[in-house]
Each structure stands twice: as C-alpha cells, then as structure tokens.
Design a protein around this motif. Sequence first.
Motif, PDB file in Angstrom:
ATOM      1  N   ARG A 233       0.837  -0.525  -0.442  1.00 58.90           N
ATOM      2  CA  ARG A 233       0.314  -0.128  -0.488  1.00 58.90           C
ATOM      3  C   ARG A 233       1.035   1.363   0.163  1.00 58.90           C
TER       4      ARG A 233
ATOM      5  N   SER B  75      -7.452  -5.373   6.695  1.00 58.21           N
ATOM      6  CA  SER B  75      -8.232  -6.930   7.643  1.00 58.21           C
ATOM      7  C   SER B  75      -7.618  -8.023   7.811  1.00 58.21           C
TER       8      SER B  75
ATOM      9  N   ARG C 108      -6.320  -0.590  -3.677  1.00 60.01           N
ATOM     10  CA  ARG C 108      -7.438   0.501  -3.838  1.00 60.01           C
ATOM     11  C   ARG C 108      -6.983   1.408  -5.752  1.00 60.01           C
TER      12      ARG C 108
HETATM   13  C1  LIG Z   1     -19.761  -4.598   5.189  1.00 58.63           C
HETATM   14  C2  LIG Z   1     -18.527  -5.808   4.506  1.00 58.63           C
HETATM   15  C3  LIG Z   1     -18.181  -7.444   5.363  1.00 58.63           C
HETATM   16  C4  LIG Z   1     -17.571  -8.191   4.842  1.00 58.63           C
HETATM   17  N1  LIG Z   1     -17.326  -9.509   4.801  1.00 58.63           N
HETATM   18  C5  LIG Z   1     -15.862 -10.065   5.220  1.00 58.63           C
HETATM   19  C6  LIG Z   1     -16.274 -11.370   4.583  1.00 58.63           C
HETATM   20  O1  LIG Z   1     -17.618 -12.371   5.476  1.00 58.63           O
HETATM   21  N2  LIG Z   1     -15.728 -12.410   5.121  1.00 58.63           N
HETATM   22  C7  LIG Z   1     -14.509 -11.157   5.207  1.00 58.63           C
HETATM   23  O2  LIG Z   1     -13.375 -12.610   5.178  1.00 58.63           O
HETATM   24  N3  LIG Z   1     -14.123 -10.256   5.138  1.00 58.63           N
HETATM   25  C8  LIG Z   1     -14.753  -9.492   4.463  1.00 58.63           C
HETATM   26  N4  LIG Z   1     -15.033  -8.711   4.586  1.00 58.63           N
HETATM   27  C9  LIG Z   1     -13.189  -7.730   4.495  1.00 58.63           C
HETATM   28  C10 LIG Z   1     -13.354  -7.199   3.327  1.00 58.63           C
HETATM   29  O3  LIG Z   1     -13.236  -8.147   2.111  1.00 58.63           O
HETATM   30  C11 LIG Z   1     -12.304  -6.472   3.332  1.00 58.63           C
HETATM   31  O4  LIG Z   1     -12.476  -4.988   4.070  1.00 58.63           O
HETATM   32  C12 LIG Z   1     -12.089  -5.484   1.936  1.00 58.63           C
HETATM   33  O5  LIG Z   1     -11.259  -6.486   1.528  1.00 58.63           O
HETATM   34  C13 LIG Z   1     -10.761  -4.015   2.075  1.00 58.63           C
HETATM   35  O6  LIG Z   1      -9.534  -4.663   2.208  1.00 58.63           O
HETATM   36  P1  LIG Z   1      -9.062  -4.317   3.833  1.00 58.63           P
HETATM   37  O7  LIG Z   1     -10.107  -4.443   4.888  1.00 58.63           O
HETATM   38  O8  LIG Z   1      -7.736  -4.635   4.779  1.00 58.63           O
HETATM   39  O9  LIG Z   1      -8.317  -3.065   3.731  1.00 58.63           O
HETATM   40  C14 LIG Z   1     -15.914  -7.800   5.101  1.00 58.63           C
HETATM   41  C15 LIG Z   1     -15.848  -6.089   5.170  1.00 58.63           C
HETATM   42  C16 LIG Z   1     -17.255  -5.150   4.657  1.00 58.63           C
HETATM   43  C17 LIG Z   1     -17.037  -3.730   5.220  1.00 58.63           C
END
Ligand SMILES: Cc1cc2nc3c(=O)[nH]c(=O)nc-3n(C[C@H](O)[C@H](O)[C@H](O)COP(=O)(O)O)c2cc1C
Length: 197
Positions: free
Chosen positions: A9, A24, A184
Amino acid sequence: MTAPFASPRSPDHAVHAQFVERHSPRAFTDEALTEAELMILLEAARWAPSGSNTQPARFAYARRGEPEFARIAALLAPSNRLWAEKAAALVVIASQAEVVKDGVPTPQVSHAFDAGAAWMSLALQAHLRGWIAHAMGGFDKPAAAEALGLPPGHQLHVVVAIGRKGPAETLPDHLRPRETPSLRRPLAEVAGHGRFV
Ligand SMILES: Cc1cc2nc3c(=O)[nH]c(=O)nc-3n(C[C@H](O)[C@H](O)[C@H](O)COP(=O)(O)O)c2cc1C
C-alpha cells in the motif's frame, strides 16, 4: 506482535498513516481482549456521527470463552468461522432501520450509512490500539436475528472479529496470501470534479 509485513500500500496523497495501515487480516494470536479494552472500541463507535444524531447503530458483543461468543461464532458462514472463531471478541453490528412515530413505522433513512460510520470508528480505534478488526457480512442473518434478540425494525450488517494479529502460518494454505493488504482504485476513478466519474 508479529513482524511487520511488507505492505504494497502506498497512498497518493498525504493521508494519515492509520487509513493506509488499517487492514483486515485473518490470523490472530490467542491474546485475550479485556472487557475494558472492548468498551474503548465500542465507545469509539458510539461517537460516530449519524443523520440528525439518531444514533441508529446497535452492537451485540462477546469475548472468546463466553457462551455468547460461541453463539455468535455459530452464526458465521463456514468460510468465516474457520478463522474468526479464533478472534478475541466478536461484535455484531445492526441498526435501527425504522422508528414508530405516532403509531406509524417511519424509515430512518441513513441508518445503514450511520452504522458504516460506527464500524469504521471502531475499526480505526482498534487499529490505533494495535488490534485487528475484521468485518464479515457472511453470516446467517435470520438465525442471528433470532439468536441475538434483534428488535423489530432493525437490520443486521456485519459481525466484526477483533484480536491481535498473528502469524499467517497459523492459517490454512488458501487464506495465507490474503494476509497481504489489498490495494485501492486510483482516486481519479472514484472522485470527479463537480460530477461523478
Ligand atoms: C460490509 C463488509 C462485509 C465484509 N464481509 C467479509 C466476509 O464475510 N468475510 C471476509 O473474510 N471479509 C469480509 N469483509 C472484509 C473485506 O473483504 C475487506 O475489508 C476488503 O477486502 C478491504 O480490505 P481491508 O479491510 O484489508 O482494507 C467485509 C468487509 C465489509 C466492510
């Protein structure tokens, strides 16, 4: 804490590091989260802005080892449960989608937007205190509504897994590559001068 990862990033503008460094991952250590620490994260969510200050976001939380934690973990999609049941805490986020005014159900138009702001406040506060907060939309919402006593007129959004980041090697093979922070779209693809792009 684990060794820092090589993040791909790189911000295009001089944004505070927290926005780029928060991400995440799925691998957790077995470190526990105290009730007091969890309250700090929820407190950040409480202070999120909302339309007309209606404060529609609602939270159901539990820490690992509590029966309520197992109840929430059981609601997760198997692909999420696989890693998220090792988290130190799980927080379910819902919002009040309608209020009853003069006997008439009235929509809270910004409830989902407001719940999103609350989630982000929680996530950034977690990051600032060295925790991961990973949102998951993959869970059984009808079962969650029943199991968690969701009041009428509310909608469920996500379950958030919170814990200390652990080594990727503790994850199943297919999840390890996903520990690398995602990228992004360029800003110019999402922000236009005077009109949408
Ligand atoms: C509303 C929402 C639902 C999501 N659902 C899942 C999920 O069910 N499983 C998962 O592993 N990650 C889930 N995520 C994580 C996203 O995939 C992750 O935030 C996105 O890829 C961006 O990556 P970052 O948070 O590492 O920046 C979710 C995120 C959001 C905001």
